[in-house]
Design an enzyme around this catalytic site. Structure first.
Site, PDB file in Angstrom:
ATOM      1  CE  LYS A 116     -33.698 -13.190   5.540  1.00 14.60           C
ATOM      2  NZ  LYS A 116     -35.029 -12.638   5.762  1.00 14.60           N
ATOM      3  CD  GLU A 200     -29.541  -8.068   0.708  1.00 17.63           C
ATOM      4  OE1 GLU A 200     -29.949  -8.995  -0.009  1.00 17.63           O
ATOM      5  OE2 GLU A 200     -30.306  -7.330   1.350  1.00 17.63           O
ATOM      6  CG  HIS A 235     -32.200  -4.792  11.109  1.00 12.06           C
ATOM      7  ND1 HIS A 235     -32.051  -3.778  10.199  1.00 12.06           N
ATOM      8  CD2 HIS A 235     -30.961  -5.058  11.558  1.00 12.06           C
ATOM      9  CE1 HIS A 235     -30.787  -3.460  10.103  1.00 12.06           C
ATOM     10  NE2 HIS A 235     -30.092  -4.208  10.931  1.00 12.06           N
ATOM     11  NE  ARG A 291     -45.083 -14.554   8.532  1.00 18.12           N
ATOM     12  CZ  ARG A 291     -44.859 -13.262   8.739  1.00 18.12           C
ATOM     13  NH1 ARG A 291     -45.870 -12.424   8.853  1.00 18.12           N
ATOM     14  NH2 ARG A 291     -43.634 -12.797   8.817  1.00 18.12           N
TER      15      ARG A 291
END
Ligand code: ADP
Length: 674
Positions: A116, A200, A235, A291
């Site tokens: 990430k 973040e 999530h 994918r």
């Protein structure tokens, strides 16, 4: 095009890929673990090869075994599906070395998007917007804390190598930062072997909007528009739709352009998804999944395309089947993920056999069910607990919502807990109807969405009891008939199942125990015309139960209803109006059951693997203190102390598999216990 491909996956996605391959005349090779012998995907494929034991690392994650089967079966290409090896660059390389085509992007693109933090740095250089945050190499806690202060609380700490929501912590204020950082790092290290994190800005009411992209080997890259996946639990996506409600053309163009830029930046080939988080008019890059996604069918429904066909064509070196001008959106599609889990117990996965499974009728182009299981199959603790995906299409969003409501009402599962009730409640919620969506939807509306244990209405109860009673009588009749057949004497008095009805006042008393322990008594009077009078606790009714090719039809006082009744031993589950009601038939003369004391035992709630032990014999712990962590079905569960006390024994070591109900920790007898 390929003549034969291997599908390195299981469940619904393996079945999904086989369907397209078959349509294109491509032979398929399935692989299966010991837990999946005879599974649906192994029967649909032209060949199915065993690849090892149930744990994924011994089978679906074993690169050498899968390559070996591909070689021996003569497969020219491997489709990895999603999960397992689909985003494993080493696997893509191993395929290439073996002279087998990996149906996916080049290993370099998988690597570039695998972290990430690194992918964010790359996206920043390519001009793709990012959530304000820190994604640097340096990981000194003081430096990370400074970054958090600069970004402004609340912040989100994410595992750089993350996925599946693991290693993610929301931090509300500076005082909570360091403990949360430690937790995230520990979880990241345990799950991914890499404790690097990024920090973040935590958006308070964001939407998850992602863009499906496709690229070929000739340098063409297109956007196949967006999906809104804002309805999430922990999530993780639960409902996905296309197009995103409220999306205007300018914004769709801007997000599509950003996604195509992201794909081009890594030399992408094949199907990929660029995930954005959006708030107000702004949208920010989150990550790219290299994918096919679980939720790809909603894109297929609104574009009329088969994305697996596109993957196969691109992998075979063909150009993208359509240029951007050839792509458009028609109508609206929604996907609901049917999970074996208990929303009332914090989405704890549920395992067991699907004693009864009835899926909505598929209608080409309108209602689609993608599944890897059939009635009688088991959901095991080894893999993801998804039972199926239900995808519907409508001319517009309200039409799609109506169709989804109807299809969810048709879904029947007995044998394990499912999220069907939650899905129905979400779809019926006014805020879902008006598309007031964000990732906090389920948590915010929990009071209305999660099952409450209030007993069903008296009218419902009459219907449920009538169904349970008539199903019991029917089961007796069938048992008597088969006993008579087995005895070889069709004229045996046992075969005269309705003789006792002839004398007019032959009756039978039945007793059923409800979930809350209350026992309900009723009397059944068979009538000469095959119907019954039932004396229910709420009063007498006339009732009959018929079976036809569509299932059961129960008539109570002239009103008939479709329902299902599934018996497992003394237990009968009646599904009416989309709700499961389970009753246990009891013998009132039998001695009362002795309930084992369960309140103060620490047992595995599902079959699982012990991943961490946090206490040792002799430790004194407070009530609710974490004792150990177990992992099942890609989820970690912390088991806590049911009471204050001293630990006597920890019965299992890290890495051991434990069965449901296994005692894990015992407490020393306290001073106040006898
Ligand atoms: P994972 O790869 O572990 O699934 P993602 O980065 O894809 O993690 O994020 C998963 C979900 O977490 C998102 O769909 C969104 O609901 C939530 N999320 C991620 N980043 C943020 C953020 N900055 N603010 C608020 N929610 C976020």
């Amino acid at each position: 095009m390929f003549r034969k491909i291997l599908i390195a996956n299981r469940g619904e996605i393996a079945c999904r890929i086989i369907a397209t391959a078959r349509r294109l005349g491509i032979a398929t090779v399935a692989v299966y673990s010991e837990a999946d012998a005879g599974a649906r995907h192994t029967r649909l494929a032209d060949e199915a090869w065993p690849i090892g034991a149930a744990p994924a690392r011994d089978s679906y994650l074993s690169i050498p075994r899968i390559i070996d089967v591909a070689r021996r079966s003569g497969a020219e290409a491997i489709h990895p599906g999603y999960g397992f090896l689909s985003e494993n660059a080493a696997f893509a390389e191993a395929c290439a070395e073996a002279g087998i085509v990996f149906i996916g992007p080049p290993p370099s693109a998988i690597r570039a998007m695998g972290s990430k933090a690194e992918s964010k740095a790359l996206m920043e250089r390519s001009g793709v917007p990012l959530v304000p945050g820190y994604h640097g190499e340096a990981q000194d806690p003081a430096l990370l804390m400074d970054a958090a202060k600069r970004i402004g609380f609340p912040v989100l700490i994410k595992a750089s190598a993350g996925g599946g929501g693991k290693g993610m912590r929301v931090v509300e204020s500076v005082n909570d930062f360091l403990p949360a950082l430690e937790g995230a790092q520990r979880e990241a290290l345990a799950s991914f072997g890499d404790d690097r994190v990024l920090v973040e800005k935590y958006l308070s009411r964001p939407r998850h909007i992602e863009i499906q992209v496709f690229a070929d080997t000739q340098g063409n890259t297109v956007s196949l528009f967006e999906r809104d996946c804002s309805i999430q639990r922990r999530h993780q996506k639960v409902l996905e739709e296309a197009p995103a409600p409220g999306m205007d053309l300018t914004r769709r163009q801007a997000m599509g352009d950003a996604a195509v830029a992201a794909a081009r930046a890594v030399g992408y080939v094949g199907a990929g998804t660029v995930e954005f988080i959006a708030e107000g008019d702004a949208f920010y890059f989150m990550e790219m999944n290299t994918r096919l996604q679980v939720e790809h069918p909603v894109t297929e429904m609104v574009t009329g395309l088969d994305l697996v066909e596109w993957q196969l064509r691109v992998a075979a070196g063909e150009r993208l089947p359509l240029p951007p001008e050839g792509l458009s959106i028609r109508g609206h599609a929604i996907e609901a993920r049917i999970y074996a889990e208990d929303p009332g117990r914090d989405f704890l996965p549920s395992t067991g056999r699907l004693a009864h499974l009835r899926q909505p009728h598929a209608v080409p182009g309108k209602v689609r069910v993608d599944t890897g299981v059939r009635q009688g199959d088991a959901i095991t603790p080894h893999y993801d607990p998804m039972i199926a995906k239900l995808i519907v299409w409508g001319e517009d969003r309200p039409a799609a919502v109506r169709r989804l409501t109807a299809a969810l009402a048709e879904y029947e599962v007995v044998g394990l807990e499912t999220n069907l009730g939650l899905l129905r409640a979400i779809v019926a919620h006014p805020a879902f109807g008006t598309a007031d969506l964000d990732t906090g939807f389920i948590a915010r509306h929990a009071a209305r969405l999660l099952p409450d244990d209030t007993a069903s209405s008296v009218a419902d109860e009459a219907v449920v009891l009538a169904a349970a009673a008539l199903a019991a009588v029917r089961a007796q009749d069938l048992a008597i008939q088969s006993a008579a057949r087995a005895s070889g004497d069709p004229w045996s008095p046992w075969a005269a199942v309705d003789a006792w009805r002839m004398n007019g006042d032959g009756y039978q008393d039945l007793h059923f125990r409800r979930g809350d322990g209350v026992t309900l008594a009723l009397r059944t009077h068979p009538l000469p015309d095959g119907t019954f009078r039932l004396d229910l606790p709420s009063g007498p009714v006339s009732a009959s139960l018929e079976e036809d090719p569509d299932g059961l039809l129960l008539t109570v006082d002239g009103v008939s209803r479709r329902l299902s009744a599934t018996r497992r031993g003394a237990e009968v589950t009646v599904i009416v109006g989309g709700r499961n009601h389970t009753l246990v038939q009891v013998d009132p003369l039998a001695p009362p059951r002795v309930e084992t004391a369960g309140g103060d035992r620490v047992t595995a709630p599902i079959p699982a693997r012990v991943t961490r032990i946090l206490v040792a014999p002799g430790d004194s712990v407070a009530k609710n203190a974490p004792l150990l962590v177990i992992e099942a079905m890609k989820m970690e569960l912390t088991l806590r102390a049911p009471m204050e006390g001293t630990i006597a024994q920890v019965m299992h070591a890290v890495g051991e598999m434990v069965e449901e109900g296994t005692e894990l920790v015992t407490f020393a007898a306290g001073p106040d216990s006898a």
